[in-house]
Motif scaffolding. Sequence first.
Motif, short mmCIF file in Angstrom:
data_model
loop_
_atom_site.label_atom_id
_atom_site.label_comp_id
_atom_site.label_asym_id
_atom_site.label_seq_id
_atom_site.Cartn_x
_atom_site.Cartn_y
_atom_site.Cartn_z
N CYS A 22 0.86 -1.17 0.00
CA CYS A 22 0.00 0.00 0.00
C CYS A 22 0.90 1.22 0.00
O CYS A 22 1.54 1.52 1.02
CB CYS A 22 -0.92 -0.02 1.22
SG CYS A 22 -1.94 1.45 1.41
N TRP A 36 -5.82 -3.07 6.48
CA TRP A 36 -6.17 -3.85 5.30
C TRP A 36 -7.55 -4.43 5.51
O TRP A 36 -7.83 -5.05 6.54
CB TRP A 36 -5.16 -4.97 5.06
CG TRP A 36 -3.84 -4.50 4.53
CD1 TRP A 36 -2.72 -4.23 5.24
CD2 TRP A 36 -3.53 -4.25 3.15
NE1 TRP A 36 -1.71 -3.83 4.41
CE2 TRP A 36 -2.18 -3.83 3.12
CE3 TRP A 36 -4.23 -4.33 1.96
CZ2 TRP A 36 -1.53 -3.49 1.92
CZ3 TRP A 36 -3.59 -4.00 0.78
CH2 TRP A 36 -2.25 -3.59 0.77
N CYS A 96 -6.40 -1.18 1.12
CA CYS A 96 -5.76 -0.53 2.25
C CYS A 96 -6.50 0.77 2.54
O CYS A 96 -7.07 1.40 1.64
CB CYS A 96 -4.27 -0.29 2.04
SG CYS A 96 -3.82 0.90 0.78
#
Length: 123
Positions: A22, A36, A96
């Motif tokens: 991410c 997440w 994310c």
Amino acid sequence: QLQLVESGGGLVQPGGSLRLSCAASRFNLDYYAIGWLRQAPGKEREGVSCISSSGSRTTYADSVKGRFTISRDNAKNTVYLQMNSLKPEDTAVYYCAARLYHCSDYAGGMDYWGKGTLVTVSS
């Protein structure tokens, strides 16, 4: 605004591994907790893992604990999710998401989101 971009998804066999990334742009991630989340077909979105802004605290869903590891590298402005021993039920779009400082109720209270990366676990 803070922009998040996920990468690293793909097709993997059961028992295999993937590492999701991410990456943040426009703003530094130093003050943000990063979570997440995942959305499987026909299922509700669920929290997978979260890491505090300092990286000192992490949380995991029971379903992934012991298999997934979240980490961050603030110098690279990136958060990772190492996914091991993958199962078919891990198949989902993984997102994310960020909020300032803490991971409390991260599954339902994040402020900034990426567009997701697809993880498919199948033989």
